[in-house]
Design a protein around this motif. Structure first.
Motif, mmCIF file in Angstrom:
data_model
loop_
_atom_site.group_PDB
_atom_site.id
_atom_site.type_symbol
_atom_site.label_atom_id
_atom_site.label_comp_id
_atom_site.label_asym_id
_atom_site.label_seq_id
_atom_site.Cartn_x
_atom_site.Cartn_y
_atom_site.Cartn_z
ATOM 1 N N ASP A 1 12.264 -11.996 21.555
ATOM 2 C CA ASP A 1 11.411 -12.469 22.645
ATOM 3 C C ASP A 1 10.235 -13.323 22.177
ATOM 4 O OD1 ASP A 1 12.950 -11.189 24.532
ATOM 5 O OD2 ASP A 1 11.681 -9.417 24.659
ATOM 6 N N PHE A 2 10.018 -13.400 20.853
ATOM 7 C CA PHE A 2 8.813 -14.054 20.353
ATOM 8 C C PHE A 2 9.128 -15.045 19.239
ATOM 9 C CE2 PHE A 2 7.873 -9.710 21.750
ATOM 10 C CZ PHE A 2 7.034 -9.990 22.822
ATOM 11 N N GLY A 3 8.148 -15.922 18.969
ATOM 12 C CA GLY A 3 8.295 -16.876 17.878
ATOM 13 C C GLY A 3 7.901 -16.224 16.562
ATOM 14 N N ARG A 4 6.999 -16.861 15.839
ATOM 15 C CA ARG A 4 6.513 -16.268 14.597
ATOM 16 C C ARG A 4 5.663 -15.031 14.905
ATOM 17 N NH1 ARG A 4 3.584 -20.875 11.208
ATOM 18 N NH2 ARG A 4 3.430 -19.186 9.659
ATOM 19 N N ILE A 5 5.801 -14.010 14.077
ATOM 20 C CA ILE A 5 4.942 -12.832 14.185
ATOM 21 C C ILE A 5 4.222 -12.692 12.845
ATOM 22 C CG2 ILE A 5 4.805 -10.344 14.578
ATOM 23 C CD1 ILE A 5 7.328 -10.511 16.236
ATOM 24 N N ILE A 6 2.906 -12.815 12.892
ATOM 25 C CA ILE A 6 2.115 -12.878 11.661
ATOM 26 C C ILE A 6 1.055 -11.785 11.686
ATOM 27 C CG2 ILE A 6 0.584 -14.331 10.269
ATOM 28 C CD1 ILE A 6 1.842 -16.765 11.694
ATOM 29 N N LEU A 7 0.928 -11.058 10.588
ATOM 30 C CA LEU A 7 -0.134 -10.070 10.435
ATOM 31 C C LEU A 7 -1.107 -10.531 9.361
ATOM 32 C CD1 LEU A 7 -1.509 -7.296 10.837
ATOM 33 C CD2 LEU A 7 0.115 -6.366 9.139
ATOM 34 N N LEU A 8 -2.368 -10.698 9.753
ATOM 35 C CA LEU A 8 -3.457 -10.948 8.814
ATOM 36 C C LEU A 8 -4.299 -9.684 8.793
ATOM 37 C CD1 LEU A 8 -4.598 -14.502 10.056
ATOM 38 C CD2 LEU A 8 -2.705 -13.917 8.519
ATOM 39 N N TYR A 9 -4.382 -9.044 7.633
ATOM 40 C CA TYR A 9 -5.003 -7.717 7.577
ATOM 41 C C TYR A 9 -5.907 -7.612 6.369
ATOM 42 C CZ TYR A 9 -5.357 -2.589 7.522
ATOM 43 O OH TYR A 9 -5.826 -1.301 7.519
ATOM 44 N N GLY A 10 -7.099 -7.082 6.587
ATOM 45 C CA GLY A 10 -8.035 -6.921 5.491
ATOM 46 C C GLY A 10 -8.748 -5.589 5.550
ATOM 47 N N ALA A 11 -9.215 -5.131 4.388
ATOM 48 C CA ALA A 11 -9.971 -3.881 4.307
ATOM 49 C C ALA A 11 -10.917 -3.967 3.114
ATOM 50 C CB ALA A 11 -9.028 -2.681 4.155
ATOM 51 N N ARG A 12 -11.837 -3.017 3.056
ATOM 52 C CA ARG A 12 -12.811 -3.038 1.958
ATOM 53 C C ARG A 12 -12.143 -2.871 0.605
ATOM 54 N NH1 ARG A 12 -16.903 1.418 4.186
ATOM 55 N NH2 ARG A 12 -14.870 2.264 4.774
ATOM 56 N N SER A 13 -11.113 -2.003 0.550
ATOM 57 C CA SER A 13 -10.397 -1.752 -0.701
ATOM 58 C C SER A 13 -8.950 -1.433 -0.378
ATOM 59 C CB SER A 13 -11.034 -0.570 -1.448
ATOM 60 O OG SER A 13 -10.737 0.656 -0.777
ATOM 61 N N SER A 14 -8.126 -1.338 -1.388
ATOM 62 C CA SER A 14 -6.713 -1.026 -1.164
ATOM 63 C C SER A 14 -6.547 0.380 -0.578
ATOM 64 C CB SER A 14 -5.921 -1.158 -2.459
ATOM 65 O OG SER A 14 -6.411 -0.261 -3.447
ATOM 66 N N ARG A 15 -7.466 1.281 -0.893
ATOM 67 C CA ARG A 15 -7.398 2.639 -0.346
ATOM 68 C C ARG A 15 -7.663 2.660 1.151
ATOM 69 N NH1 ARG A 15 -11.328 5.973 -1.902
ATOM 70 N NH2 ARG A 15 -10.093 7.857 -1.497
ATOM 71 N N ASP A 16 -8.368 1.653 1.650
ATOM 72 C CA ASP A 16 -8.730 1.620 3.062
ATOM 73 C C ASP A 16 -7.677 0.945 3.934
ATOM 74 O OD1 ASP A 16 -11.529 2.764 3.150
ATOM 75 O OD2 ASP A 16 -11.809 1.200 1.641
ATOM 76 N N LEU A 17 -6.590 0.472 3.342
ATOM 77 C CA LEU A 17 -5.527 -0.160 4.123
ATOM 78 C C LEU A 17 -4.721 0.902 4.872
ATOM 79 C CD1 LEU A 17 -4.357 -2.742 1.447
ATOM 80 C CD2 LEU A 17 -5.487 -3.303 3.622
ATOM 81 N N MET A 18 -4.576 0.731 6.167
ATOM 82 C CA MET A 18 -3.856 1.676 7.008
ATOM 83 C C MET A 18 -2.352 1.400 6.998
ATOM 84 S SD MET A 18 -5.902 3.838 8.670
ATOM 85 C CE MET A 18 -4.796 4.276 10.004
ATOM 86 N N TYR A 19 -1.573 2.447 7.275
ATOM 87 C CA TYR A 19 -0.137 2.335 7.553
ATOM 88 C C TYR A 19 0.624 1.571 6.478
ATOM 89 C CZ TYR A 19 -1.773 3.637 12.249
ATOM 90 O OH TYR A 19 -2.372 4.252 13.316
ATOM 91 N N GLN A 20 0.335 1.843 5.224
ATOM 92 C CA GLN A 20 0.974 1.073 4.161
ATOM 93 C C GLN A 20 2.495 1.257 4.125
ATOM 94 O OE1 GLN A 20 -1.219 0.562 0.420
ATOM 95 N NE2 GLN A 20 -2.885 1.775 1.305
ATOM 96 N N PRO A 21 3.032 2.479 4.330
ATOM 97 C CA PRO A 21 4.503 2.596 4.401
ATOM 98 C C PRO A 21 5.095 1.809 5.566
ATOM 99 C CG PRO A 21 3.504 4.749 4.022
ATOM 100 C CD PRO A 21 2.396 3.814 4.379
ATOM 101 N N ASP A 22 4.395 1.806 6.708
ATOM 102 C CA ASP A 22 4.866 1.040 7.864
ATOM 103 C C ASP A 22 4.919 -0.445 7.543
ATOM 104 O OD1 ASP A 22 5.137 3.263 9.438
ATOM 105 O OD2 ASP A 22 3.255 3.012 10.499
ATOM 106 N N ILE A 23 3.870 -0.943 6.895
ATOM 107 C CA ILE A 23 3.817 -2.376 6.578
ATOM 108 C C ILE A 23 5.001 -2.778 5.710
ATOM 109 C CG2 ILE A 23 2.522 -4.142 5.326
ATOM 110 C CD1 ILE A 23 -0.051 -2.762 6.290
ATOM 111 N N GLN A 24 5.376 -1.923 4.765
ATOM 112 C CA GLN A 24 6.531 -2.226 3.911
ATOM 113 C C GLN A 24 7.814 -2.305 4.735
ATOM 114 O OE1 GLN A 24 6.142 -3.203 0.771
ATOM 115 N NE2 GLN A 24 3.956 -2.884 1.199
#
Length: 292
Positions: A155-178
C-alpha cells in the motif's frame, strides 16, 4: 472520536466510530517483561476476560489508561500493530506509578481502559512514501505504525526509519529493527549522539540523517516523535526542503486523566488531546503555539 462510552464486549457501542472498548479497568495478567533500554521495560499482557480480549481492537497511534493497583493510573502509547501482534506496552520509569509498574513481576495484574484517541491516518496516506523519524523512546508510539505499514507493504512507497538515541544502549526495539530490515524496501538509518567503543554506525543527530537517506519530499508523509529539540530540528529540515505542514504528523503527550474528554485535564486551547488527538499534523500543532 465517537462520544459513545459503552463497551463493545457488552454490546453498548454502535459499530461506527472509534469508541473505547473498555471504559472501566479490565484486569490483565503480565505474561512477560523485557528490558528494552535503561529505565525502559516492555510488558506483554493478556486479558483475564477472554471476551474482552477477542473484542479489543486498536488503531496505530492510540493509547490506553493503565492502572497499577495501589499506585495509580497513567496514559501510555500502544506499540502493538492493530493485527497479529502481542498486546504490550513499553514504559520508562519516571514517576511514582511507573516505578511501581517496573517493580512488578510476571503473574502480577494491571488494569486497562481504552483504547482512546484518533490514531494515524492510514487510509489517507495509501500510495505515499512514509518517513518515520524517532528519537529515543519516541519510537514507542511509532512502532505500531511501522509494523502495520510493513504488514501492508504493497500500500505504500518507500518506508524509511531515521532513528537516533543518546547511546547504543538507549536504542529501543533492537530485535524488532533487525526483523524490519528483512522487509524489501524498508530502509533504516540509525545514529547515536556521541562515538562509543564498538559502535560502527552513524554518529550525530537525527536530522543529519535526512540527506544521508535521500529522503523523498514529494508524495511523502513524515511521522515524527521525540524530544522537543529533535522534533524542532527535524521539522525545520523538512520544511526547508518543501514538505507540507499537513504532511508532517506527530503525537502530543499530555497528562491524560480520563481518556474520554470529560475532565478537560488534557485541554490545549480548544483541543482535547485524549479525544481530538493524540495524533496531529504539524499545521495543527503550530496553531496551538505556546500552549503546548
Amino acid at each position: 472520536m465517537s462520544n459513545c462510552h459503552g463497551s463493545h464486549a457488552h454490546g453498548n457501542c454502535k459499530p461506527t466510530g472509534l469508541c473505547p472498548i473498555v471504559t472501566f479497568p479490565e484486569v490483565v495478567n503480565i505474561d512477560e517483561i523485557r528490558d528494552e533500554a535503561p529505565e525502559v521495560k516492555t510488558f506483554y499482557m493478556s486479558f483475564l476476560n477472554k471476551d474482552v480480549e477477542r473484542e479489543f481492537r486498536i488503531k496505530s497511534g492510540q493509547f490506553i489508561m493503565c492502572t497499577v493497583f495501589g499506585a495509580g493510573e497513567f496514559a501510555v502509547s500502544l506499540p502493538p500493530s492493530p493485527e497479529n501482534d502481542r498486546f504490550h506496552i513499553s514504559v520508562r520509569a519516571v514517576g511514582k506509578v511507573t516505578h511501581a509498574l517496573h517493580a512488578l513481576k510476571p503473574g502480577d495484574k494491571l488494569g486497562v481502559r481504552g483504547p482512546f484517541g484518533n490514531g494515524f491516518p492510514f487510509e489517507e496516506i495509501k500510495g505515499k512514501n512514509i518517513i518515520y523519524v524517532a528519537g529515543g523512546i519516541g519510537l514507542i508510539p511509532l512502532r505500531s505504525s511501522i509494523v502495520h505499514a510493513l504488514q501492508h507493504r504493497e500500500d505504500f512507497g518507500r518506508i524509511i526509519l531515521l532513528y537516533g538515541a543518546r547511546s547504543s544502549r538507549d536504542l529501543m526495539y533492537q530485535p524488532d529493527i533487525q526483523i524490519w530490515k528483512q522487509n524489501a524496501g524498508f530502509e533504516t538509518f540509525i545514529t547515536i549522539d556521541r562515538p562509543e567503543a564498538g559502535w560502527d554506525g552513524e554518529v550525530g543527530y537525527v536530522h543529519q540523517l535526512i540527506d544521508k537517506a535521500n529522503v523523498p519530499i514529494d508524495n511523502s508523509v513524515a511521522f515524527v516523535c521525540g524530544p522537543p529539540v529533535m522534533f524542532n530540528s527535524v521539522i525545520g529540515e523538512f520544511l526547508k526542503r518543501g514538505m507540507s505542514e499537513d504532511a508532517i504528523v506527530s503525537t502530543l503527550e499530555r497528562q491524560m486523566k480520563c481518556g474520554i474528554g470529560k475532565c478537560q485535564h488534557c485541554a490545549i486551547g480548544r483541543t482535547l488531546v485524549c479525544t481530538d488527538g493524540p495524533v496531529y499534523t504539524y499545521r495543527q500543532i503550530k496553531t496551538l503555539g505556546e500552549q503546548i
